[in-house]
Enzyme design. Structure first.
Site, PDB file in Angstrom:
ATOM      1  N   ASP A  67       0.812  -1.220   0.000  1.00 17.02           N
ATOM      2  CA  ASP A  67       0.000   0.000   0.000  1.00 17.02           C
ATOM      3  C   ASP A  67       0.846   1.272   0.000  1.00 17.02           C
ATOM      4  O   ASP A  67       2.065   1.217   0.202  1.00 17.02           O
ATOM      5  CB  ASP A  67      -0.961  -0.007   1.205  1.00 17.02           C
ATOM      6  CG  ASP A  67      -0.274  -0.412   2.513  1.00 17.02           C
ATOM      7  OD1 ASP A  67       0.970  -0.400   2.559  1.00 17.02           O
ATOM      8  OD2 ASP A  67      -0.979  -0.734   3.480  1.00 17.02           O
ATOM      9  N   ASN A 136      -7.541  -2.966  14.328  1.00  9.46           N
ATOM     10  CA  ASN A 136      -8.923  -3.309  13.961  1.00  9.46           C
ATOM     11  C   ASN A 136      -8.966  -4.484  12.977  1.00  9.46           C
ATOM     12  O   ASN A 136     -10.004  -4.764  12.382  1.00  9.46           O
ATOM     13  CB  ASN A 136      -9.639  -2.087  13.369  1.00  9.46           C
ATOM     14  CG  ASN A 136      -8.934  -1.548  12.123  1.00  9.46           C
ATOM     15  OD1 ASN A 136      -7.969  -2.137  11.654  1.00  9.46           O
ATOM     16  ND2 ASN A 136      -9.430  -0.446  11.589  1.00  9.46           N
ATOM     17  N   HIS A 138      -7.128  -4.707  10.185  1.00  5.82           N
ATOM     18  CA  HIS A 138      -6.865  -4.406   8.777  1.00  5.82           C
ATOM     19  C   HIS A 138      -5.561  -5.037   8.315  1.00  5.82           C
ATOM     20  O   HIS A 138      -4.616  -5.191   9.081  1.00  5.82           O
ATOM     21  CB  HIS A 138      -6.945  -2.904   8.477  1.00  5.82           C
ATOM     22  CG  HIS A 138      -5.803  -2.058   8.927  1.00  5.82           C
ATOM     23  ND1 HIS A 138      -5.952  -0.966   9.745  1.00  5.82           N
ATOM     24  CD2 HIS A 138      -4.471  -2.128   8.660  1.00  5.82           C
ATOM     25  CE1 HIS A 138      -4.770  -0.397   9.935  1.00  5.82           C
ATOM     26  NE2 HIS A 138      -3.864  -1.080   9.306  1.00  5.82           N
ATOM     27  N   GLU A 143      -9.678  -1.929   5.421  1.00 11.21           N
ATOM     28  CA  GLU A 143     -10.315  -1.631   6.698  1.00 11.21           C
ATOM     29  C   GLU A 143     -11.580  -2.485   6.874  1.00 11.21           C
ATOM     30  O   GLU A 143     -12.107  -3.005   5.891  1.00 11.21           O
ATOM     31  CB  GLU A 143     -10.697  -0.147   6.727  1.00 11.21           C
ATOM     32  CG  GLU A 143      -9.515   0.806   6.576  1.00 11.21           C
ATOM     33  CD  GLU A 143      -8.775   1.040   7.886  1.00 11.21           C
ATOM     34  OE1 GLU A 143      -8.855   0.195   8.801  1.00 11.21           O
ATOM     35  OE2 GLU A 143      -8.109   2.088   8.000  1.00 11.21           O
TER      36      GLU A 143
HETATM   37  C1  GLP Z   1      -0.432   0.370   8.682  1.00 13.82           C
HETATM   38  C2  GLP Z   1      -0.079  -0.440   7.422  1.00 13.82           C
HETATM   39  C3  GLP Z   1      -0.308  -1.914   7.625  1.00 13.82           C
HETATM   40  C4  GLP Z   1       0.327  -2.346   8.934  1.00 13.82           C
HETATM   41  C5  GLP Z   1      -0.330  -1.639  10.080  1.00 13.82           C
HETATM   42  C6  GLP Z   1       0.222  -2.055  11.435  1.00 13.82           C
HETATM   43  O1  GLP Z   1      -1.756   0.735   8.737  1.00 13.82           O
HETATM   44  N1  GLP Z   1      -0.790  -0.034   6.247  1.00 13.82           N
HETATM   45  O2  GLP Z   1       0.228  -2.625   6.516  1.00 13.82           O
HETATM   46  O3  GLP Z   1       0.196  -3.729   9.076  1.00 13.82           O
HETATM   47  O4  GLP Z   1      -0.118  -0.254   9.906  1.00 13.82           O
HETATM   48  O5  GLP Z   1       1.355  -1.318  11.734  1.00 13.82           O
HETATM   49  P1  GLP Z   1       2.419  -1.690  12.838  1.00 13.82           P
HETATM   50  O6  GLP Z   1       3.220  -2.807  12.273  1.00 13.82           O
HETATM   51  O7  GLP Z   1       3.229  -0.438  13.001  1.00 13.82           O
HETATM   52  O8  GLP Z   1       1.661  -2.061  14.058  1.00 13.82           O
END
Ligand code: GLP
Length: 234
Positions: A67, A136, A138, A143
């Site tokens: 993304d 959540n 995702h 989402e």
């Molecule tokens: C963002 C990214 C996700 C990631 C998530 C969790 O929203 N788009 O791909 O998995 O954050 O992030 P973290 O690894 O910092 O908890």
């Protein structure tokens, strides 16, 4: 589902890097699906270290990231192209032209989603996809929703994601509101999936892996993936 419980972030990173390394060693021209966020940083450090030791060669791999924020270009320090260049691509011998992140500054994000998806299909699909998970549920930026989106598309980020990501910005107002993300279908079509669950993700991992399969919790669809490995710090 394969499940690996580990005691530390270092072990999680090592385990994930070993799975990716095995993929590259078995198929040097692998298509690798990468993720951003804090969860995979250690994995990239391990991969860089294996490259420096001469164990890994990235020269034939192709990469696709999950993304990118709408509005982020390669110079945006909070953008995902910048993140990947910083943590991995500039430190190994990958061909930069073979690294792909959705273009956050494209004219038409809907068209960009289609272009990105077509490129992944043209590359033969993703061999191994690394994933983090949002609080959540995702994955990528898919989402909670009323359906599982299939292909790469434009999304509005939820309030909870905007709040979670605000830690990287001067204030919440600066956090991007939109992103381009691989769809849940894109992720499910990867031949292997690795899901990283760092400390604090216990509850959402429980709901995702053992709760009902529902677009309310996007990661729950991974229960139907034939080759998913969850690596969790407990
Ligand atoms: C963002 C990214 C996700 C990631 C998530 C969790 O929203 N788009 O791909 O998995 O954050 O992030 P973290 O690894 O910092 O908890």
């Amino acid at each position: 589902m394969n499940y690996i419980a580990v005691k530390s972030y270092e072990s999680l990173s090592k385990q994930a890097a070993l799975l990716i390394a095995a993929q590259i060693l078995n198929k040097p021209n692998s298509v690798l699906g990468f993720a951003t966020g804090s969860s995979p940083i250690g994995t990239y450090e391990e991969l860089v270290s294996m490259y420096k030791q001469g164990i890994l060669d990235f020269s034939k791999v192709t990469t696709y990231n999950l993304d990118e924020y709408v509005g982020s270009d390669e110079n945006d320090k909070n953008g995902y192209r910048y993140f990947m260049n910083e943590h991995l691509f500039s430190k190994v011998n990958v061909d930069m032209d073979a690294t792909h992140v959705p273009n956050g500054v494209c004219e038409d994000p809907t068209h960009e989603g289609k272009r990105y998806e077509d490129m992944i299909v043209g590359a033969g699909g993703v061999d191994i996809q690394l994933l983090g998970i949002g609080l959540n549920g995702h994955i990528g930026f898919n989402e909670p929703d009323t359906h599982f989106p299939d292909t790469t598309h434009l999304v509005d980020l939820t309030e909870s994601t905007i709040k979670a990501n605000a830690r990287f910005y001067a204030n919440e107002a600066e956090v991007p509101r939109k992103a381009i993300t691989m769809g849940v279908g894109t992720i499910m079509r990867a031949r292997k999936v690795i899901l990283l669950a760092t400390k604090g993700k216990e509850e959402i991992i429980q709901r995702s892996m053992y709760g009902p399969i529902s677009p309310d919790v996007p990661a729950s669809i991974l229960q139907l993936h034939p080759d998913v490995t969850v690596i969790e710090v407990i």
